[in-house]
Design an enzyme around this catalytic site. Structure first.
Site, PDB file in Angstrom:
ATOM      1  N   ASP A   1      -5.055  -5.959  -7.926  1.00  0.00           N
ATOM      2  CA  ASP A   1      -5.160  -5.128  -6.746  1.00  0.00           C
ATOM      3  C   ASP A   1      -5.402  -3.666  -7.050  1.00  0.00           C
ATOM      4  O   ASP A   1      -5.312  -3.301  -7.975  1.00  0.00           O
ATOM      5  CB  ASP A   1      -3.968  -5.421  -5.631  1.00  0.00           C
ATOM      6  CG  ASP A   1      -4.376  -5.341  -4.055  1.00  0.00           C
ATOM      7  OD1 ASP A   1      -5.403  -4.713  -3.974  1.00  0.00           O
ATOM      8  OD2 ASP A   1      -3.707  -5.989  -3.448  1.00  0.00           O
TER       9      ASP A   1
ATOM     10  N   HIS B   1       0.912  -1.206  -0.013  1.00  0.00           N
ATOM     11  CA  HIS B   1       0.068  -0.054   0.080  1.00  0.00           C
ATOM     12  C   HIS B   1       0.870   1.276  -0.062  1.00  0.00           C
ATOM     13  O   HIS B   1       0.407   2.392  -0.572  1.00  0.00           O
ATOM     14  CB  HIS B   1      -0.884   0.039   1.194  1.00  0.00           C
ATOM     15  CG  HIS B   1      -1.775  -1.117   1.422  1.00  0.00           C
ATOM     16  ND1 HIS B   1      -1.668  -2.391   1.779  1.00  0.00           N
ATOM     17  CD2 HIS B   1      -3.199  -1.017   0.897  1.00  0.00           C
ATOM     18  CE1 HIS B   1      -2.750  -3.200   1.649  1.00  0.00           C
ATOM     19  NE2 HIS B   1      -3.719  -2.280   1.283  1.00  0.00           N
TER      20      HIS B   1
END
Length: 334
Positions: free
Chosen positions: A243, A173
């Protein structure tokens, strides 16, 4: 169904979101905690999305359990995956947990939860106790049981993060992790190999990790990993999701529009771009207006409403069993 999955900003749709949802490239919506206040509100939002779209859309959420559970109040609280593997009755409880998670979401007219996590080990900042175990055989056992529960409820399973995110410390992330090991296929990937060969997975989400012993691009944007290894070598014929392309791990793929195109061209059937309205519009403009028929396989079948589900013996028993596991886990770890 279009190849782009996006998010919405709050409890209700705004005018721009209504326009975006009607765009033929949009094929899915993913929810976050900010989209949930209570079940009635969520139900109204879902109805509005489906009415606005005027066509089938995949609605999904990350409802794994533990720290990754977007809907909590008025839903059953679920444990992290590791709790199942450390329980005396873990396999049965994993099946129960998979069923409970899926049944509650299906009752809200949500098609999929992006679960289970198939990564190995607990050291990665992005994974931690989201993993069942650090042992491939144990992950296969507990993940299979969890998937069986999802299947009984009627939900497709999406395994993540192919070929394995657990070998890096960095959180994708926040940065692009690099995993330089040359034994991924013989170790981490064996979980995916086994579950694919046993037809357990209808969806797979690749990792924003560069496995530089194999390829210079992150798996999420790599033809090598998606077309050659996943499709050809492993024979996976389900849906490949990227993702979230807003994650820092995808920065190496270029602008937001370039990321979406790169992920699609590398083999992703549905690309995801969340928490960035401007980036989402770039992706919307950059992607070709194609329809991806395989996505229809993930749409839910009709199921009971949530209030009716709660009256069933199956839900009451499952809710009680999982609540006890959560209490046991919390007492052990707090």
């Amino acid at each position: 169904m279009g190849p782009l999955m996006l998010d919405v900003s709050s409890y209700e749709l705004d005018a721009e979101e209504r326009e975006i949802i009607q765009h033929p490239t949009v094929g899915g919506i993913i929810f976050f905690a900010r989209n949930y206040d209570n079940r009635d509100q969520l139900r109204a939002l879902i109805k509005d999305i489906r009415k606005t779209a005027k066509r089938p859309l995949i609605i999904g959420v990350d409802q794994e359990g533990g720290r990754v559970q977007r809907f909590r109040e008025q839903f059953s609280i679920l444990p992290p995956a590791r709790a199942f593997a450390e329980s005396d009755n873990g396999l049965a409880l994993a099946t129960t947990g998979g069923w409970l998670m899926a049944a509650e979401l299906l009752a809200m007219d949500i098609d999929i939860s992006f679960a289970p996590v198939l990564d190995l080990g607990f050291d990665c900042k992005a994974i931690g106790n989201r993993a069942f175990s650090d042992n491939p055989a144990d992950v296969i056992r507990y993940a299979s049981a969890f998937i069986d529960g999802m299947a009984i409820a009627g939900m497709a399973a999406t395994g993540k993060h192919f070929p394995g995110h657990g070998g890096v410390i960095a959180d994708s992330h926040l940065e692009t992790p690099y995993d330089s090991r040359d034994n991924i296929k013989q170790h981490d990937m064996t979980v995916f190999t086994d579950l694919i060969s046993n037809n357990k997975l209808q969806g797979i989400m690749p990792a924003h990790v560069v496995f530089d012993a194999y390829d210079e691009r992150p798996a999420s944007g790599s033809e090598y990993w998606l077309k050659q290894v996943l499709r050809r070598d492993l024979g996976f014929n389900g849906v490949i999701f990227s993702d979230d392309l807003n994650m820092k791990g995808a920065d190496v793929l270029g602008t937001y529009g370039e990321r979406a195109v790169a992920a699609q061209q590398s083999g992703c059937d549905m690309v995801m771009l969340c928490n960035n309205r401007e980036g989402a519009i770039q992706a919307l403009d950059g992607l070709p207006q194609t329809q991806v028929s395989i996505l229809n396989s993930l749409l839910k079948k009709p199921t009971p409403e949530f209030n009716a589900l709660m009256q069933t013996r199956e839900w009451k028993q499952a809710h009680q069993s999982i609540a006890h596991l959560v209490d046991t886990w919390n007492n052990k770890n707090n």
